[in-house]
Write a protein that holds these residues in place. Structure first.
Motif, PDB file in Angstrom:
ATOM      1  N   ARG A  64       0.832  -1.210   0.000  1.00 36.02           N
ATOM      2  CA  ARG A  64       0.000   0.000   0.000  1.00 36.02           C
ATOM      3  C   ARG A  64       0.867   1.261   0.000  1.00 36.02           C
ATOM      4  NH1 ARG A  64      -5.501  -0.257   2.689  1.00 36.02           N
ATOM      5  NH2 ARG A  64      -6.319  -2.299   2.101  1.00 36.02           N
ATOM      6  N   GLU A  65       1.942   1.230   0.760  1.00 35.62           N
ATOM      7  CA  GLU A  65       2.828   2.398   0.797  1.00 35.62           C
ATOM      8  C   GLU A  65       3.419   2.655  -0.586  1.00 35.62           C
ATOM      9  OE1 GLU A  65       6.575   4.172   3.413  1.00 35.62           O
ATOM     10  OE2 GLU A  65       5.534   2.350   4.039  1.00 35.62           O
ATOM     11  N   ALA A  66       3.765   1.577  -1.299  1.00 38.08           N
ATOM     12  CA  ALA A  66       4.284   1.729  -2.660  1.00 38.08           C
ATOM     13  C   ALA A  66       3.208   2.296  -3.577  1.00 38.08           C
ATOM     14  CB  ALA A  66       4.776   0.380  -3.184  1.00 38.08           C
ATOM     15  N   GLU A  67       1.963   1.866  -3.396  1.00 34.88           N
ATOM     16  CA  GLU A  67       0.872   2.390  -4.222  1.00 34.88           C
ATOM     17  C   GLU A  67       0.581   3.858  -3.910  1.00 34.88           C
ATOM     18  OE1 GLU A  67      -2.079  -1.227  -5.379  1.00 34.88           O
ATOM     19  OE2 GLU A  67      -1.895  -0.850  -3.225  1.00 34.88           O
ATOM     20  N   ILE A  68       0.698   4.242  -2.646  1.00 36.28           N
ATOM     21  CA  ILE A  68       0.542   5.657  -2.282  1.00 36.28           C
ATOM     22  C   ILE A  68       1.610   6.493  -2.969  1.00 36.28           C
ATOM     23  CG2 ILE A  68       0.678   7.321  -0.383  1.00 36.28           C
ATOM     24  CD1 ILE A  68      -0.557   5.127   1.425  1.00 36.28           C
ATOM     25  N   SER A  69       2.854   6.017  -2.925  1.00 36.23           N
ATOM     26  CA  SER A  69       3.955   6.724  -3.569  1.00 36.23           C
ATOM     27  C   SER A  69       3.722   6.837  -5.071  1.00 36.23           C
ATOM     28  CB  SER A  69       5.281   6.007  -3.299  1.00 36.23           C
ATOM     29  OG  SER A  69       6.358   6.623  -3.971  1.00 36.23           O
TER      30      SER A  69
END
Length: 495
Positions: free
Chosen positions: A271-276
């Motif tokens: 999810r953090e990668a998708e937010i980025s």
């Protein structure tokens, strides 16, 4: 005399069945099973667009799916639903496309996904889930115009205390606020990245997010491919597709074997990668140097070039609900970095079982909990009661708010209580009208987003602490503050 049950003869079965059918027909006719989503709360028309774009391919965790042998956590495309303010009211109605269906297509994918989530693999029973979704959601559309042009020119409309347009007498204050921003940022639109909860979807919060957009913000709701949703389809540039289903521990293989906490860490990292990637997507839209290729089938794309130079890349807020709130708070540890130029966070009901919460927060944050989430306490990863853990985290933040909207339940910020209000009321036992609840969530969120721009505290944000200890303290010390629309808030932490 002993009274016993009369035998169930065929005649009595027919009478009982007929009476039951007539009863439910009467119930459904007097109380419609579904309700349409209400209009948004802000002054602008809302555009809506599903977008999927290719990103740099990478594997977040080495676990593989037993069913297919594929990488379980491979990120190759980003899928979002955009909600944004539009200038469409000036266009004739004949030029407005149909609003987006609330349920993603095909409905069978989502029905099968929820059946799998419930542990049902028998195809006929999975079809019942699809039928249930069709019954409850097929007639619902998201109020908004697909591929509408983004709000023209002058940027977001300043709002007065009631949520309407500011009067001319507010001009001096508006000028002061605009001077606090760089000259080349005046008139651009702040952005929000939203991350959904476990078993949720990008459109599950359409009224909350669309209303924020109607107040002058560009919102990207991420359709997560981390295995937390019911089902989604990855569309590759070569035309191939891959279905991503809800993942459980038993679906995965890795060496060493993956644990429940490992799974949560992998999903949060994904999810953090998708937010980025969503922030990078905003930057690409704003730069307008190369066209964004939309891989989402049958999704229009005429509005995308209009985003060039319209986004304030210094005003990006991350928000989320439940598992998504945990993910949003997790992303705040990197706030201010090149990949995460985030100016604040909004967390709705931070997860109780989605892993420990990030404590390393150096930007303003707003935590809003439902009454149900606050009242039902659990021991949280050997750190104490969940409420107390959240309170201590927000107390350590220089600019942090923590509050509870009383009379609400965990799903109260989603569309569900609006679409099937009487069913949700029976299931959750809420006492606050669902429309009022969402108005309060929206108003407080917009006030927080405005605070990030102006530094002014309005609405509930201007309240003092009314109930520091909440459910862990004395009942007679649990005072409340009045919300904008008549609801009651318990305010636990303020800056």
């Amino acid at each position: 005399m002993v009274f016993g049950l009369r035998p169930l003869t065929p005649r009595r079965i027919i009478i009982f069945t007929s009476a039951s059918v007539l009863f439910w027909i009467l119930v459904f006719s007097l109380t419609p099973i579904t309700s349409p989503l209400p209009p948004y709360t802000g002054p602008h028309e809302v555009g809506i667009l599903d977008v999927e774009t290719e990103v740099q391919k990478r594997v977040i965790h080495d676990a593989i799916l037993k069913e297919t042998g594929e990488n379980a956590f491979e990120l190759s495309t980003l899928a979002v639903t955009l909600y944004y303010p539009s200038s469409l009211p000036s266009a004739p109605p004949s030029l407005r496309p149909w609003a987006r269906p609330w349920l993603p297509q095909p409905i069978s994918l989502i029905g099968r996904g929820y059946a799998r989530l419930a542990g049902i693999s028998f195809a006929p029973l999975q079809s019942l889930f699809t039928f249930g979704l069709w019954l409850l959601g097929s007639g619902t559309v998201i109020p908004g115009v697909v591929d509408a042009p983004i709000l023209a020119g002058g940027g977001k409309v300043p709002l007065d205390e009631s949520g309407g347009r500011r009067k001319a007498s507010d001009g001096a204050k508006r000028e002061h606020q605009e001077l606090k921003r760089d000259d080349d940022k005046v008139g651009t639109l702040p952005c929000v990245v939203f991350t959904h909860g476990m078993a949720g979807m990008s459109q599950s919060y359409s009224h909350y997010l669309g209303s924020i957009a109607s107040h002058g913000y560009v919102v990207a709701a991420v359709e997560h491919r981390d295995g937390s949703g019911p089902g989604t389809i990855v569309h590759y540039p070569d035309g191939k597709e891959k279905k991503v289903w809800h993942m459980k521990l038993g679906d995965l293989e890795s060496k060493p074997p993956i644990t429940d906490l490992d799974l949560k860490k992998a999903q949060l990292a994904f999810r953090e990668a998708e937010i980025s990637e969503t922030i990078k997507f905003f930057a690409r839209l704003n730069a307008g140097e190369a066209p964004v290729v939309n891989l989402k089938l049958d999704s229009p794309r005429k509005a995308l070039p209009g985003f060039k130079g319209r986004l304030d890349m210094d005003a990006i807020t991350v928000a989320g609900h439940s598992y998504g709130a945990t993910g949003a708070m997790n992303a705040l540890k990197a706030a201010g970095t090149k990949d995460m130029p985030i100016n604040g966070g909004i967390a709705l009901d931070p997860g109780k079982g989605s892993g420990p919460l990030n404590k390393n927060i150096h930007v303003p944050v707003l935590v809003m909990q439902s009454g149900e989430w606050t009242e039902k306490q659990v021991d949280f990863y050997d750190q104490g009661k969940h409420f107390d853990v959240v309170r201590k985290i927000i107390e350590s933040v220089k600019e942090g708010w923590f509050m509870t909207l009383t009379g609400t339940a965990h799903p109260s910020c989603t569309d569900a209580p609006l679409i099937v209000p009487w069913i949700m009321k029976m299931v959750t036992g809420t006492t606050l009208d669902p429309r009022i609840a969402l108005r309060e969530y929206i108003d407080t969120s917009v006030r927080f987003l405005e605070y990030l721009q102006s530094g002014d505290k309005k609405g509930v944000l201007a309240s003092d602490v009314t109930s520091q200890a909440g459910p862990l303290g004395d009942a007679d010390k649990r005072n409340k503050a009045n919300g904008q629309y008549g609801a009651k808030w318990e305010v636990h932490v303020v800056p």
